[in-house]
Design a protein around this motif. Structure first.
Motif, PDB file in Angstrom:
ATOM      1  N   ARG A 128       0.834  -1.209   0.000  1.00 49.41           N
ATOM      2  CA  ARG A 128       0.000   0.000   0.000  1.00 49.41           C
ATOM      3  C   ARG A 128       0.869   1.260   0.000  1.00 49.41           C
ATOM      4  NH1 ARG A 128      -5.321   0.850   1.819  1.00 49.41           N
ATOM      5  NH2 ARG A 128      -5.919   2.935   1.131  1.00 49.41           N
ATOM      6  N   LEU A 129       1.936   1.245   0.768  1.00 47.69           N
ATOM      7  CA  LEU A 129       2.828   2.399   0.821  1.00 47.69           C
ATOM      8  C   LEU A 129       3.562   2.590  -0.503  1.00 47.69           C
ATOM      9  CD1 LEU A 129       4.366   1.887   4.386  1.00 47.69           C
ATOM     10  CD2 LEU A 129       2.523   3.439   3.725  1.00 47.69           C
ATOM     11  N   PHE A 130       3.931   1.480  -1.152  1.00 46.74           N
ATOM     12  CA  PHE A 130       4.620   1.563  -2.446  1.00 46.74           C
ATOM     13  C   PHE A 130       3.713   2.168  -3.513  1.00 46.74           C
ATOM     14  CE2 PHE A 130       5.508  -0.404  -6.582  1.00 46.74           C
ATOM     15  CZ  PHE A 130       6.807   0.024  -6.778  1.00 46.74           C
ATOM     16  N   VAL A 137      10.591   2.112  -1.573  1.00 43.59           N
ATOM     17  CA  VAL A 137      11.345   0.862  -1.746  1.00 43.59           C
ATOM     18  C   VAL A 137      12.593   1.184  -2.535  1.00 43.59           C
ATOM     19  CG1 VAL A 137      11.350  -1.461  -2.708  1.00 43.59           C
ATOM     20  CG2 VAL A 137       9.267  -0.549  -1.659  1.00 43.59           C
ATOM     21  N   ASN A 138      13.729   1.158  -1.865  1.00 46.86           N
ATOM     22  CA  ASN A 138      15.007   1.443  -2.510  1.00 46.86           C
ATOM     23  C   ASN A 138      15.498   0.189  -3.220  1.00 46.86           C
ATOM     24  OD1 ASN A 138      17.527   2.192  -3.286  1.00 46.86           O
ATOM     25  ND2 ASN A 138      18.173   3.001  -1.291  1.00 46.86           N
ATOM     26  N   VAL A 139      15.542   0.244  -4.548  1.00 44.37           N
ATOM     27  CA  VAL A 139      15.863  -0.948  -5.336  1.00 44.37           C
ATOM     28  C   VAL A 139      17.234  -1.504  -4.972  1.00 44.37           C
ATOM     29  CG1 VAL A 139      16.284  -1.793  -7.677  1.00 44.37           C
ATOM     30  CG2 VAL A 139      14.372  -0.246  -7.224  1.00 44.37           C
ATOM     31  N   ASP A 140      18.216  -0.622  -4.774  1.00 44.13           N
ATOM     32  CA  ASP A 140      19.585  -1.085  -4.541  1.00 44.13           C
ATOM     33  C   ASP A 140      19.693  -1.981  -3.321  1.00 44.13           C
ATOM     34  OD1 ASP A 140      20.390   0.328  -6.727  1.00 44.13           O
ATOM     35  OD2 ASP A 140      20.908   2.138  -5.592  1.00 44.13           O
ATOM     36  N   GLY A 141      18.972  -1.649  -2.271  1.00 44.25           N
ATOM     37  CA  GLY A 141      19.097  -2.453  -1.064  1.00 44.25           C
ATOM     38  C   GLY A 141      17.986  -3.441  -0.854  1.00 44.25           C
ATOM     39  N   ARG A 145      16.738  -8.785  -0.679  1.00 44.92           N
ATOM     40  CA  ARG A 145      15.795  -9.134   0.386  1.00 44.92           C
ATOM     41  C   ARG A 145      14.473  -9.645  -0.191  1.00 44.92           C
ATOM     42  NH1 ARG A 145      16.776  -3.870   4.332  1.00 44.92           N
ATOM     43  NH2 ARG A 145      18.968  -4.317   4.811  1.00 44.92           N
ATOM     44  N   MET A 146      14.072  -9.052  -1.308  1.00 42.63           N
ATOM     45  CA  MET A 146      12.850  -9.530  -1.956  1.00 42.63           C
ATOM     46  C   MET A 146      13.034 -10.963  -2.432  1.00 42.63           C
ATOM     47  SD  MET A 146       9.777  -8.386  -2.695  1.00 42.63           S
ATOM     48  CE  MET A 146       8.907  -9.947  -2.551  1.00 42.63           C
ATOM     49  N   ASN A 172       9.522  -1.914 -12.453  1.00 44.78           N
ATOM     50  CA  ASN A 172      10.919  -2.027 -12.890  1.00 44.78           C
ATOM     51  C   ASN A 172      11.321  -3.487 -12.853  1.00 44.78           C
ATOM     52  OD1 ASN A 172      13.600  -1.721 -13.503  1.00 44.78           O
ATOM     53  ND2 ASN A 172      14.163  -0.724 -11.587  1.00 44.78           N
ATOM     54  N   HIS A 173      11.055  -4.207 -13.948  1.00 43.65           N
ATOM     55  CA  HIS A 173      11.333  -5.649 -13.938  1.00 43.65           C
ATOM     56  C   HIS A 173      12.818  -5.956 -14.016  1.00 43.65           C
ATOM     57  CE1 HIS A 173      11.403  -4.895 -18.315  1.00 43.65           C
ATOM     58  NE2 HIS A 173      12.247  -5.896 -18.336  1.00 43.65           N
ATOM     59  N   GLU A 174      13.600  -5.040 -14.598  1.00 44.42           N
ATOM     60  CA  GLU A 174      15.026  -5.329 -14.788  1.00 44.42           C
ATOM     61  C   GLU A 174      15.745  -5.539 -13.462  1.00 44.42           C
ATOM     62  OE1 GLU A 174      16.199  -1.970 -17.275  1.00 44.42           O
ATOM     63  OE2 GLU A 174      16.691  -3.430 -18.819  1.00 44.42           O
ATOM     64  N   ALA A 175      15.319  -4.826 -12.417  1.00 44.12           N
ATOM     65  CA  ALA A 175      16.012  -4.917 -11.136  1.00 44.12           C
ATOM     66  C   ALA A 175      15.741  -6.237 -10.420  1.00 44.12           C
ATOM     67  CB  ALA A 175      15.599  -3.748 -10.241  1.00 44.12           C
ATOM     68  N   TYR A 176      14.721  -6.960 -10.850  1.00 38.24           N
ATOM     69  CA  TYR A 176      14.296  -8.140 -10.093  1.00 38.24           C
ATOM     70  C   TYR A 176      14.481  -9.435 -10.878  1.00 38.24           C
ATOM     71  CZ  TYR A 176      12.336  -4.718  -6.888  1.00 38.24           C
ATOM     72  OH  TYR A 176      12.189  -3.684  -5.998  1.00 38.24           O
ATOM     73  N   TRP A 177      15.492  -9.470 -11.746  1.00 38.58           N
ATOM     74  CA  TRP A 177      15.739 -10.688 -12.521  1.00 38.58           C
ATOM     75  C   TRP A 177      16.037 -11.885 -11.620  1.00 38.58           C
ATOM     76  CZ3 TRP A 177      14.569 -11.913 -17.284  1.00 38.58           C
ATOM     77  CH2 TRP A 177      14.422 -10.920 -18.247  1.00 38.58           C
TER      78      TRP A 177
END
Length: 980
Positions: A128-130, A137-141, A145-146, A172-177
């Protein structure tokens, strides 16, 4: 909230609304905010109800546009209250609220000491916050964890985490390969029912909610690259497809079908093997035949979605009979889905059957569907008619059966085709008279028949019952039954009939003049003017022949019917599929030809222009190259030409002394100079195709190689032109003679809108291009379609550029993209026999109409692969014309507004000992076309990348003397050799 609380809040809102002006409202708001601030300072004295009331007042004031810079902690305290009513009030927050709360929620989600129930709620809260603020949600960190969360064994936490992942990858699908293989493992675990607690099994289906969410997350990744992961995923999907069937239990059906239809969407997204696609269609075929209406509806809807996959088109056709049966279903929603599916699956092979079924169904169809049914039947008849007479039959049947639901656009269109095709006019006139002979005729039928008979009834004069007097009598019988909008058309028809009555018929003339006299005093200005003018003109005698000559040919134009259908359709998933299918090849029957001018003046003919040996098919050619090949951006440099022709040239006597390479004449050079204005722009469009905006480099980088995407679209008519993390620009094009229609599909991949969207076309001088309005904003997860109309004026290799820009958050992105409106799009392959080829070839004696060049640096490929490549350029290989098996002869037709249809002949001579060079000869009736097409083919042969299906060439063996081939006397090659 109690009634007293509601009353207190409503009084405040009423006071605000009753303010006479903005100043009074501001004073009332300031007073209330001061009161709330004072009460919050004495927080200990507030009851939970009072806290709720004041938070609601602050929220209302904030909604009115006033700044509220306090009260956040009071809202947070309500969240931690022990009772639900207080917690529910704190359900609304802004960006700052999300930023301050997100770190604590993330700690709870990742904490191993928290109970699974708390972590599950933490995942949903973070989601909900996202949605409120993606930056929380900082992608780099967060990516690692995800990925760790996807290893969770508790299915409750895993289901909530998967909901969060769907939102993250959509942005942003690229960050979550790294999450992709874990999603596949989760699906495998559920499909094998491994370690799935009983409470998460619904009617024997392991956690269907988690299965659906996982497959939805996988659809945001463009592909699955790892072969093992891809194989595992397809095994799971195969298990779902094979294990799903229709049962009696409704709840189980709902759950299993939810999983199945998401699996179907994933199969289509991943572009699975044709065998799996066939299984999907077969399964849907079973669904559309069951009794349960919900299942039939879903089967039809998903089969419509499958139309986006071109390989299954023929498989879907196998269920055509069952789909037609669904047109008669008692449920109107099923009938509509069946109509959409039939409309989308129609092509040149089954159009006749489908349209005839629609015509039969029209008589019994609901009134709510008749207009849509008539429009779609008219469009299909226009797009895929096997011949023009059938098209006229269909439209006249539509008007006869559903006249009240036929728009003017439909009969306008049939009039255009009849006017522009001389061979159709006699047939159309006969059919129009046949329908007018019926006792009850709809007014729309009177309109179209009056026009056709007024123009062409003289062609029927020798038939029984078709004299001018009899035609007039038939038309005049309808005059008392029509409205004032039809009377002008009838008056025009009378004037034309009178003009065609040669020798003049005095009785007919008196009858028509009496009608003109009657309407000279009509209150309707249009009718009055026509009556006065026609009466005056008809008294001029023989001069009337020139004044009331036949209507001139209509210019080629976009079908208003198709445009109307596109504008009226809702952009749902199934309608998008229909639009994609609707923009396929057109029928060659419906060509609004552009004949000689009406005044009889011959068209301008360029020097050496060839007449076509036969009418080429206007059907747009599909991509003959079955593999999705793309071209390298760099073109090979011009090689120094060989001044000595190869020995034993069997076509030498036909070629004569030629300059192997020679610049075109002065006219060619001047035309080349005329289109060089975009040189600077095109030079700037390099392989990256991304250029600075306001002197700043784009921070957003494209996905994939843009140059390869462009070159692939040069060989086929649909695909992705450009993609980055925020947007995908797709293209679907159709080409017909010198006209093209290219649709840009602008898809927003995110949950936030794209703003400041701009698209500007930079056309070269040889193309006339008109882009429809591009919206300034593209809503979240939405796709907009922008048609681009193209007219080719003359041959040229220059490329149009799309200057596209948009803004997403703080990112301003600008891309200059080459559009695949290239030379070969205006070619139509045409077969040529030996009897047709050689006279044409012989008539072109040399430059600039016939050019020859030895091309070096060609990418080596086997001869069959070169044939496939030339086919993809829309060149027709003509076998048997050259006795040398290593040579190729091809033909095509080029279309432009200046040259019209121009025949082009090509000969390519290859050397088996050295596949890196060849000799190419090209001839046409236009010097510019000859030069441009030669250069285009040369560039493709030099720069084409090595195809994956082409074997790596072995080192050339020493040349071995080849025996002279024995040619039968009746072979075309023998005729060719005899001309030496």
């Amino acid at each position: 909230m109690t009634m007293h609380g509601m009353r207190g809040l409503s009084v405040f809102i009423s006071d605000i609304r009753n303010c006479q002006n903005k100043e009074q409202e501001r004073l009332r708001v300031d007073k209330e905010l001061g009161n709330v601030r004072t009460r919050f300072k004495n927080e200990k004295g507030l009851t939970p109800y009072e806290k709720k009331k004041y938070v609601w007042k602050m929220l209302y004031i904030y909604m009115l546009g006033y700044d509220v810079d306090f009260g956040h902690m009071e809202a947070v305290s309500l969240i931690s209250a022990p009772k639900y009513p207080e917690k529910q009030v704190g359900n609304i927050g802004g960006r700052e609220f999300a930023e301050s709360l997100a770190p604590d929620v993330q700690k709870l989600l990742l904490s191993s000491s928290c109970r699974p129930l708390v972590r599950k709620k933490a995942a949903l809260c973070l989601l909900r916050l996202f949605r409120k603020n993606p930056d929380v949600v900082n992608v780099d960190g967060w990516v690692d964890r995800m990925a760790q969360l996807l290893d969770e064994r508790d299915l409750g936490v895993l289901t909530s985490s998967m909901s969060l992942l769907v939102a993250l990858v959509s942005n942003n699908h690229e960050a979550y390969w790294t999450c992709l293989p874990k999603c596949v493992k989760i699906l495998e675990r559920l499909a094998r029912n491994q370690d799935v607690p009983q409470e998460y099994t619904y009617y024997g289906i392991p956690s269907p909610w988690l299965q659906v969410k996982t497959m939805r997350a996988l659809q945001y990744f463009p592909t699955v690259e790892d072969p093992n992961t891809r194989r595992t995923l397809f095994e799971v999907l195969q298990r779902i497809l094979m294990g799903t069937d229709v049962v009696k239990n409704v709840n189980k059906n709902n759950a299993s079908h939810a999983v199945l239809f998401e699996a179907l969407a994933l199969v289509m997204h991943l572009d699975a093997e044709k065998e799996m696609m066939s299984q999907c269609v077969a399964l849907l075929g079973k669904f559309i035949a069951v009794r349960e209406p919900n299942i039939r509806y879903l089967g039809l809807e998903n089969m419509t979605r499958m139309l986006m996959v071109t390989d299954v088109q023929e498989i879907i056709k196998r269920h055509q009979a069952q789909i037609i049966t669904s047109l008669k279903d008692p449920d109107i929603s099923i009938r509509r889905r069946a109509l959409d599916l039939l409309y989308g699956m129609c092509d040149v092979t089954n159009a006749k059957d489908i349209v005839e079924e629609l015509l039969q169904y029209l008589s019994s169809a609901d009134f709510a569907m008749r207009e849509e049914l008539s429009l779609k039947a008219a469009i299909l008849a226009e797009k895929f008619a096997p011949d023009l007479s059938w098209y006229v039959d269909v439209i006249l049947q539509l008007i006869d059966k559903a006249g009240d639901f036929i728009s003017d656009d439909i009969w306008f269109r049939v009039v255009q085709f009849v006017t522009n095709n001389d061979d159709l006019q006699l047939y159309a006139a006969a059919k129009a008279k046949e329908y007018l002979d019926k006792p009850a005729v709809h007014e729309t039928m009177v309109k179209v028949s009056a026009y056709i008979l007024g123009e062409y009834s003289h062609l029927l004069a020798r038939r029984l019952g078709c004299s001018p007097k009899e035609i007039f009598s038939i038309l005049h019988e309808k005059l008392p039954t029509v409205s004032t909008t039809t009377i002008p058309i009838l008056l025009s028809a009378y004037a034309k009939i009178l003009m065609h009555a040669q020798p003049p018929d005095q009785e007919l003339q008196n009858q028509i003049w009496a009608i003109f006299n009657k309407y000279e005093s009509c209150i309707d200005a249009e009718i009055q003017q026509r009556a006065v003018e026609y009466f005056a003109l008809s008294r001029k005698g023989a001069a009337l022949m020139d004044i009331l000559a036949e209507m001139p040919k209509f210019p080629e134009r976009q079908s208003s019917l198709i445009k109307k259908a596109e504008d009226g359709e809702v952009d749902t998933a199934e309608q998008s599929a229909i639009k994609l299918r609707a923009q396929q090849q057109m029928s060659n029957a419906l060509v609004v030809t552009d004949q000689c001018p009406a005044n009889g003046a011959p068209p301008a003919v360029s020097v050496g222009q060839l007449s076509l040996v036969k009418v080429p098919s206007m059907v747009s050619t599909e991509d003959h190259n079955s593999t999705d090949q793309s071209l390298s951006q760099e073109n090979g440099t011009l090689s120094k030409v060989d001044s000595q022709p190869p020995s034993a040239d069997l076509l030498g006597d036909l070629l004569g002394p030629l300059a192997i390479e020679g610049p075109p004449g002065a006219t060619v050079q001047s035309e080349r100079n005329a289109v060089s204005g975009l040189k600077g722009v095109l030079d700037a469009v390099d392989g990256s195709a991304i250029v600075p905006v306001e002197e700043h480099t784009n921070t957003v980088q494209p996905i994939g190689n843009i140059a390869e995407r462009f070159h692939a679209l040069c060989l086929k008519d649909s695909g992705v032109l450009y993609e980055d993390p925020y947007i995908q620009i797709g293209i679907k094009a159709e080409w017909r003679a010198h006209h093209g229609r290219l649709v840009l599909f602008l898809g927003n991949k995110n949950t936030a809108p794209l703003i400041s969207v701009q698209a500007v076309i930079l056309p070269p001088a040889h193309l006339k291009m008109e882009l429809s309005l591009v919206p300034d904003t593209i809503p979240p997860r939405a796709q907009v379609q922008c048609p681009l109309e193209i007219v080719n004026l003359k041959p040229s290799r220059d490329v149009a550029v799309l200057d596209f820009s948009y803004k997403f958050g703080a990112n301003m992105v600008n891309a200059k993209l080459r559009l695949p409106a290239v030379l070969n799009k205006f070619l139509q392959p045409i077969p040529v026999s030996a009897e047709e080829f050689f006279p044409q070839w012989r008539s072109l004696s040399g430059p600039p109409l016939k050019l020859q060049e030895v091309v070096r640096g060609v990418r080596p490929m086997p001869l069959p692969d070169m044939v496939n490549l030339l086919n993809s350029f829309r060149l027709m290989i003509c076998p048997g014309l050259d006795p040398n098996p290593n040579n190729l002869v091809a033909s095509t037709t080029f279309y432009s507004e200046h040259t019209r249809a121009m025949l082009c002949l090509i000969r390519i001579e290859t050397d088996p000992a050295d596949r890196t060079q060849l000799r190419m000869t090209l001839a046409s009736g236009d010097p510019t076309l000859t030069f441009e097409l030669k250069e285009f083919i040369k560039e493709q042969l030099v720069s084409i990348p090595t195809a994956p299906w082409a074997p790596v060439p072995a080192p050339p063996a020493p040349p071995v003397a080849q025996p002279t081939p024995q040619i039968p006397a009746n072979d075309p090659a023998a005729v060719l050799a005899g001309l030496m």
